[in-house]
Scaffold this motif. Structure first.
Motif, PDB file in Angstrom:
ATOM      1  N   ALA A  23       0.812  -1.207   0.000  1.00 24.78           N
ATOM      2  CA  ALA A  23       0.000   0.000   0.000  1.00 24.78           C
ATOM      3  C   ALA A  23       0.839   1.246   0.000  1.00 24.78           C
ATOM      4  N   GLY A  24       2.013   1.183   0.600  1.00 23.22           N
ATOM      5  CA  GLY A  24       2.832   2.373   0.666  1.00 23.22           C
ATOM      6  C   GLY A  24       3.761   2.527  -0.494  1.00 23.22           C
ATOM      7  N   HIS A  26       2.938   2.199  -3.979  1.00 26.30           N
ATOM      8  CA  HIS A  26       2.404   2.650  -5.246  1.00 26.30           C
ATOM      9  C   HIS A  26       2.498   4.157  -5.360  1.00 26.30           C
ATOM     10  N   TYR A 163      -8.173   1.311   1.100  1.00 26.70           N
ATOM     11  CA  TYR A 163      -6.857   0.842   0.688  1.00 26.70           C
ATOM     12  C   TYR A 163      -5.738   1.424   1.540  1.00 26.70           C
ATOM     13  N   TRP A 166      -1.507   5.650   0.393  1.00 29.51           N
ATOM     14  CA  TRP A 166      -0.435   5.353  -0.553  1.00 29.51           C
ATOM     15  C   TRP A 166       0.375   6.623  -0.746  1.00 29.51           C
ATOM     16  N   ILE A 465      -3.893   9.037  -6.035  1.00 30.34           N
ATOM     17  CA  ILE A 465      -3.797   7.886  -5.137  1.00 30.34           C
ATOM     18  C   ILE A 465      -5.216   7.506  -4.708  1.00 30.34           C
TER      19      ILE A 465
END
Length: 548
Positions: A23-24, A26, A163, A166, A465
């Motif tokens: 998740a971090g 992208h 999600y 990001w 994002i």
């Protein structure tokens, strides 16, 4: 024919949630042509980087795919090549739409190639765990729009969920710097401040600059008054001078922050690399580190000196210690007042918890990291308040008993009452700002997560994002809260002027400017509180000399 290719890709992939560990990683949804040799000739020819496995470019992804080349060449599974490419070079679709391999595709490829992988000494990577991929119940799973509402008729693989945050490509930071933002590594908050407009920040900066000048003037006056006649301020009053020195340094740092604007608290943007200006973190920026060390050290030291002041008042009022007896403990007082803040400062440096403050232009702690805020600001300041208030009340109660029980001359009675009033007023002028600062920090601690979620919701489309899903509460911080916090952090040093402000101070300054020192007719060997000890121990009333 084109439709057939599209259906083939859709059948093998499904647009679903990215695994939490990705998740971090992208960034911006920007399509680029596929250059991976293994993925040439696929139904799609464009992908986006960094991919969901934290590969920042296709060269990095190609290196990660190298161990699988023998299995692909030997065609251990007809699904393996499509699975690997869908994972390492995902289909680049329109904004907010992305795909992941289906679980059955992963399981089939793993089952077909498992024995061959053992022969080549290749293990199935943890990030390719099939349980992380969705079940595709429909024959042709549909991509899910991350920004749209969830439809009750959609299959389980396409149900919308949050999600998480990001990190946008613009806020990405070199990994070796050790930055983090909202729990995501190698990411930093934007500069200027993420909550306020440039006009609001300009007003706040000038406000802080004016208040810092006032506080600097007041504390500098207190310190210079002490230098004119060092013998005048003995224990138990001496800690007030060191208290003033601490807040003189605090106000000086804020004044420097006003002059520097955001040149220290922010990293400059990088043209051509999609890097925006971000908040400085860690100790790699020497100027930011220096400002942090001075500001945090003297903020904590000022708080400790106030506690020591209440201790000296307590020793003079309750056990009836004289000035000389208290002064013998001066070395211990200095060790605590400078040692404890020093240890805390070094600990923060070792933990790399320095953060730039784009509102004031300084560097401090706990501005974005809630853990550092709780343990390195709220906890020590709260402890100082509790200890100081208990000792202060005990000392004032003891002085009141002196006034009630010991027969004093009318002049000394009045001086003792004035002294008690000065203690009470000085303490209120210190405690009210400090408690207000603590209240502001507690409010920030409670609402920081809401503010950050609101900011992501407002900026997610600009940064490209995923937006938060089903946000229950939105809120933006009020600039007034921050202005009050900075005002109280600085104004807390001004009460020292109240203590030295007297006719005697005026006479001393007048004598200083006339080039001579006024003769003292009141012996300095007797302090205002130590004289009470003489009175209680049976000394005559004329020994009670209170220097106001």
């Amino acid at each position: 024919m084109d439709l057939l290719w599209v259906l083939s890709v859709s059948m093998l992939t499904a647009c679903v949630a990215i695994p939490m560990d990705a998740a971090g990683s992208h960034s911006l949804f920007t399509c680029e042509p596929i250059t991976l040799r293994m993925c040439q000739g696929l139904p799609y020819n464009s992908t986006f980087m960094p991919n969901i496995l934290n590969h920042y470019d296709q060269q990095t992804a190609a290196l990660a795919m190298e161990p699988f080349h023998p299995m692909v060449n030997l065609q251990c599974s007809p699904e393996l090549r499509m699975f690997l490419c869908a994972l390492y070079a995902p289909v680049c679709t329109e904004y907010g739409r992305m795909t992941l391999p289906c679980r059955r595709l992963c399981l089939q490829a793993k089952s077909d190639c498992y024995k061959l992988m053992d022969m080549f000494g290749v293990s199935w990577p943890q990030e390719m765990d099939c349980n992380r991929f969705p079940d595709c119940d429909e024959p042709y799973p549909r991509p899910v729009d991350l920004q749209s509402k969830s439809d009750a008729t959609e299959s389980p693989a396409s149900v919308q969920r949050d999600y998480g945050f990001w990190c946008p490509r613009e806020l990405k930071i070199d990994p070796e710097l050790g930055y983090s933002f909202m729990g995501v590594r190698d990411c930093s908050p934007p500069c200027p401040n993420m909550y306020f407009t440039r006009e609001e920040l300009m007003f706040a900066r000038y406000f802080i600059g004016v208040v810092s000048i006032v506080c600097l003037s007041a504390t500098l006056f207190t310190f210079l008054t002490f230098l004119i006649d060092v013998s005048r301020f003995r224990y138990p009053e001496r800690p007030i001078i060191f208290y003033a020195v601490c807040y003189m340094m605090v106000s000086l740092v804020f004044f420097l922050g006003f002059l520097l604007e955001d040149r220290v608290s922010c990293n400059a943007s990088t043209p051509g690399k999609f890097r925006a200006s971000t908040v400085t973190q860690g100790s790699h920026n020497k100027a930011c580190t220096l400002l942090f060390m001075v500001l945090y050290f003297f903020t904590m030291a000022g708080s400790v000196w106030w506690v020591i002041l209440t201790i000296t008042w307590f020793l003079a009022a309750v056990p009836k210690w004289g000035s000389e007896a208290i002064e013998k403990k001066a070395l211990l007082f200095h060790a605590c007042a400078w040692g404890v803040p020093g240890v805390l400062t070094v600990a923060l440096l070792a933990m790399n918890k320095i953060e730039g403050d784009s509102v004031s232009g300084v560097c401090f702690v706990g501005l974005y990291n809630l853990t550092a805020l709780r343990w390195f600001l709220l906890a020590p300041l709260g402890l100082d308040v509790v200890v100081g208030v208990v000792l202060l009340l005990a000392g004032i109660a003891a002085l009141n008993r002196v006034r009630m029980e010991i027969p004093l001359e009318k002049e000394n009675q009045e001086k003792l009452v004035k002294f008690m009033i000065r203690i009470a007023v000085f303490s209120v002028l210190y405690l009210v700002p400090l408690l207000t600062v603590l209240g502001c920090y507690l409010y920030e601690n409670s609402y920081r997560a809401v503010w950050e979620t609101t900011w992501v919701q407002e900026k997610c489309r600009d940064y490209h994002i995923p937006c938060p899903y089903q946000v229950e509460q939105t809120s933006r911080p009020d600039l007034v809260l921050f202005l009050v916090k900075y005002l109280m952090m600085l104004i807390v040093g001004i009460p020292s002027v109240f203590w030295v402000g007297s006719k005697k101070t005026c006479f001393e300054w007048a004598s200083f400017f006339h080039g001579k020192r006024r003769k003292e007719y009141v012996p300095h060997t007797h302090s205002c509180c130590s004289s009470h000890a003489h009175a209680l121990s049976g000394s005559k009333s004329q020994h009670l000399m209170i220097d106001i």
